[in-house]
Design a protein around this motif. Structure first.
Motif, PDB file in Angstrom:
ATOM      1  N   LEU A   1       0.816  -1.216   0.000  1.00 36.90           N
ATOM      2  CA  LEU A   1       0.000   0.000   0.000  1.00 36.90           C
ATOM      3  C   LEU A   1       0.848   1.264   0.000  1.00 36.90           C
ATOM      4  O   LEU A   1       0.444   2.289  -0.550  1.00 36.90           O
ATOM      5  N   LEU A   2       2.010   1.203   0.629  1.00 39.04           N
ATOM      6  CA  LEU A   2       2.889   2.357   0.656  1.00 39.04           C
ATOM      7  C   LEU A   2       3.533   2.616  -0.706  1.00 39.04           C
ATOM      8  O   LEU A   2       3.708   3.773  -1.108  1.00 39.04           O
ATOM      9  N   VAL A   3       3.868   1.547  -1.423  1.00 39.91           N
ATOM     10  CA  VAL A   3       4.680   1.683  -2.632  1.00 39.91           C
ATOM     11  C   VAL A   3       3.849   1.744  -3.906  1.00 39.91           C
ATOM     12  O   VAL A   3       4.004   2.662  -4.722  1.00 39.91           O
ATOM     13  N   VAL A   4       2.958   0.776  -4.103  1.00 41.59           N
ATOM     14  CA  VAL A   4       2.314   0.612  -5.414  1.00 41.59           C
ATOM     15  C   VAL A   4       1.426   1.785  -5.811  1.00 41.59           C
ATOM     16  O   VAL A   4       1.579   2.331  -6.917  1.00 41.59           O
ATOM     17  N   PRO A   5       0.465   2.229  -4.970  1.00 43.27           N
ATOM     18  CA  PRO A   5      -0.363   3.363  -5.401  1.00 43.27           C
ATOM     19  C   PRO A   5       0.448   4.624  -5.671  1.00 43.27           C
ATOM     20  O   PRO A   5       0.190   5.345  -6.644  1.00 43.27           O
ATOM     21  N   ALA A   6       1.439   4.897  -4.811  1.00 43.30           N
ATOM     22  CA  ALA A   6       2.255   6.098  -4.993  1.00 43.30           C
ATOM     23  C   ALA A   6       3.072   6.009  -6.275  1.00 43.30           C
ATOM     24  O   ALA A   6       3.109   6.959  -7.073  1.00 43.30           O
ATOM     25  N   ALA A   7       3.730   4.866  -6.505  1.00 50.02           N
ATOM     26  CA  ALA A   7       4.564   4.716  -7.699  1.00 50.02           C
ATOM     27  C   ALA A   7       3.720   4.729  -8.970  1.00 50.02           C
ATOM     28  O   ALA A   7       4.066   5.398  -9.953  1.00 50.02           O
TER      29      ALA A   7
ATOM     30  N   LEU B   1     -12.955  -5.296   5.356  1.00 52.17           N
ATOM     31  CA  LEU B   1     -12.919  -4.165   6.282  1.00 52.17           C
ATOM     32  C   LEU B   1     -11.855  -3.150   5.884  1.00 52.17           C
ATOM     33  O   LEU B   1     -12.037  -1.941   6.068  1.00 52.17           O
ATOM     34  N   LEU B   2     -10.748  -3.622   5.333  1.00 52.06           N
ATOM     35  CA  LEU B   2      -9.688  -2.716   4.890  1.00 52.06           C
ATOM     36  C   LEU B   2     -10.078  -1.980   3.610  1.00 52.06           C
ATOM     37  O   LEU B   2      -9.731  -0.817   3.418  1.00 52.06           O
ATOM     38  N   VAL B   3     -10.816  -2.667   2.727  1.00 54.96           N
ATOM     39  CA  VAL B   3     -11.179  -2.085   1.427  1.00 54.96           C
ATOM     40  C   VAL B   3     -12.341  -1.112   1.549  1.00 54.96           C
ATOM     41  O   VAL B   3     -12.368  -0.077   0.869  1.00 54.96           O
ATOM     42  N   THR B   4     -13.311  -1.402   2.431  1.00 61.62           N
ATOM     43  CA  THR B   4     -14.557  -0.623   2.476  1.00 61.62           C
ATOM     44  C   THR B   4     -14.358   0.879   2.692  1.00 61.62           C
ATOM     45  O   THR B   4     -14.926   1.685   1.941  1.00 61.62           O
ATOM     46  N   PRO B   5     -13.570   1.323   3.683  1.00 63.32           N
ATOM     47  CA  PRO B   5     -13.407   2.782   3.852  1.00 63.32           C
ATOM     48  C   PRO B   5     -12.800   3.449   2.614  1.00 63.32           C
ATOM     49  O   PRO B   5     -13.209   4.557   2.243  1.00 63.32           O
ATOM     50  N   ILE B   6     -11.845   2.772   1.991  1.00 61.21           N
ATOM     51  CA  ILE B   6     -11.220   3.342   0.797  1.00 61.21           C
ATOM     52  C   ILE B   6     -12.222   3.392  -0.347  1.00 61.21           C
ATOM     53  O   ILE B   6     -12.257   4.359  -1.123  1.00 61.21           O
TER      54      ILE B   6
ATOM     55  N   ILE C   1      -6.328   2.415  -7.282  1.00 57.72           N
ATOM     56  CA  ILE C   1      -5.164   1.518  -7.301  1.00 57.72           C
ATOM     57  C   ILE C   1      -4.943   0.909  -5.917  1.00 57.72           C
ATOM     58  O   ILE C   1      -4.524  -0.250  -5.793  1.00 57.72           O
ATOM     59  N   THR C   2      -5.250   1.668  -4.868  1.00 56.44           N
ATOM     60  CA  THR C   2      -5.119   1.147  -3.504  1.00 56.44           C
ATOM     61  C   THR C   2      -6.034  -0.050  -3.288  1.00 56.44           C
ATOM     62  O   THR C   2      -5.633  -1.057  -2.686  1.00 56.44           O
ATOM     63  N   ILE C   3      -7.266   0.046  -3.788  1.00 56.20           N
ATOM     64  CA  ILE C   3      -8.211  -1.069  -3.651  1.00 56.20           C
ATOM     65  C   ILE C   3      -7.683  -2.291  -4.392  1.00 56.20           C
ATOM     66  O   ILE C   3      -7.726  -3.420  -3.876  1.00 56.20           O
ATOM     67  N   ALA C   4      -7.180  -2.091  -5.614  1.00 58.56           N
ATOM     68  CA  ALA C   4      -6.618  -3.210  -6.376  1.00 58.56           C
ATOM     69  C   ALA C   4      -5.415  -3.815  -5.659  1.00 58.56           C
ATOM     70  O   ALA C   4      -5.209  -5.035  -5.681  1.00 58.56           O
TER      71      ALA C   4
END
Length: 333
Positions: free
Chosen positions: A115-121, A315-320, A265-268
């Motif tokens: 999550l730290l790397v992929v969406p940002a990159a 639960l991790l995906v829903t807020p995003i 991208i974060t959800i993916a």
């Protein structure tokens, strides 16, 4: 039955069933439930018009309930059930057992790293490419080449990159591009890149970044083209340079689109499974939550623990997801 004939029959039956449903449901509504005759004709017509939209929505609502709502409810039930025993209700025991499993925390740690790397990159490279390709004559060709990985399945992309990371014995000709370059630059022996703890996670992330950069580029390119030229021209007149124009004028105006791309991208990324499964299968400290769920369900045959892992992912995906929908609606206003 021949596949072509089967396809035609399926289409005919499906379309016929839809037409029949809408026709007969309207007839039932107008002639039986709320007949448009008698002293209450006006009231019945109004009632029928209030109900009619729900007749059209019912097939979609039913399908969504069957394929989305029911699986969520059933998964929650299984996560609270002793699926390896008598099927009795055990409360949060599956979650407690999962929290005591080192592999679960390895998966959580790796997911957080992804999550730290992929969406940002992906978003950063997509924005960079969108800006640069708008300034060159062959930008359309460049965009097509960068977008091409989006047409490849995750498994197909994993096979391609697994060949890039391939390692042959020392002295043998290297077919993996990365090892070939490494040896050419003076490396002593080929490296099995996917077995190197910690760093192998980044080698896996490159695959998803490679795929998602094309998606980010297309969306952000459209957003950049929508920026009013007057603001850029005014900045140029005021003496702003290219970097200041980009970061101070363009980026703030498309920040909403950047957030939507980032969260998509974060959800993916949170649901990533195919790449890890095809390249390392969670070995060498590369486990992620989706692969952990798969291992518990189909290898450990522990449906309760697997369902608990699935609920954690949800639960991790829903807020995003909610945040993404909110920003997308705000962009459409």
């Amino acid at each position: 039955m021949h596949p072509a004939i089967l396809g035609i029959v399926t289409i005919a039956v499906g379309v016929g069933a839809c037409l029949s449903y809408f026709y007969f449901s309207n007839q039932l509504l107008d002639k039986v439930i709320f007949p448009a005759k008698g002293p209450n004709a006006g009231r019945n017509i109004n009632r029928a018009n209030m109900v009619r939209p729900w007749l059209f929505l019912f097939p979609a609502l039913f399908a969504l309930s069957l394929y989305l709502a029911y699986p969520v409810i059933e998964t929650l039930r299984l996560s609270l059930t002793d699926t390896r025993g008598d099927g009795s209700f055990i409360g949060l025991q599956n979650y407690v057992s999962m929290s005591e499993d080192p592999k679960f925390w390895e998966a959580m740690r790796n997911n957080f790293l992804w999550l730290l790397v992929v969406p940002a990159a992906s978003t950063g490279f997509g924005l960079l490419v969108a800006q640069l390709t708008d300034r060159i004559s062959w930008g359309g060709i460049a965009k097509s080449l960068i977008f091409m990985p989006m047409a490849i399945s995750f498994v197909g992309a994993s096979v391609i990159w697994k060949l890039i990371y391939d390692a042959r014995p020392e002295g043998a000709e290297q077919i993996g591009i990365l090892n070939a370059v490494y040896i050419w630059f003076g490396g002593v022996e080929p490296q099995t890149w996917l077995t190197v703890p910690f760093w192998n996670n980044f080698f896996l992330m490159i695959v998803l970044v490679w795929i998602q950069t094309g998606f980010a580029m297309v969306i952000l390119s459209a957003a950049l083209r929508g920026i009013p030229e007057e603001t850029v021209e005014a900045a140029i007149v005021d003496g702003a340079g290219p970097f200041k124009i980009f970061f101070k004028i363009k980026v703030p105006q498309i920040m909403g689109t950047i957030v939507v791309v980032w969260t998509t991208i974060t959800i993916a990324t949170l649901k990533v499974f195919d790449i890890v499964f095809a390249m390392t299968n969670g070995q060498w400290e590369t486990q992620v939550l989706a692969n952990y769920m798969y291992d518990k369900m189909l290898r450990g045959l522990d449906w309760g623990m697997a369902s608990a892992a699935a609920m954690v992912i949800m639960l991790l995906v829903t807020p995003i997801l909610v945040w993404n929908v909110y920003n997308a609606r705000k962009e459409m206003r």
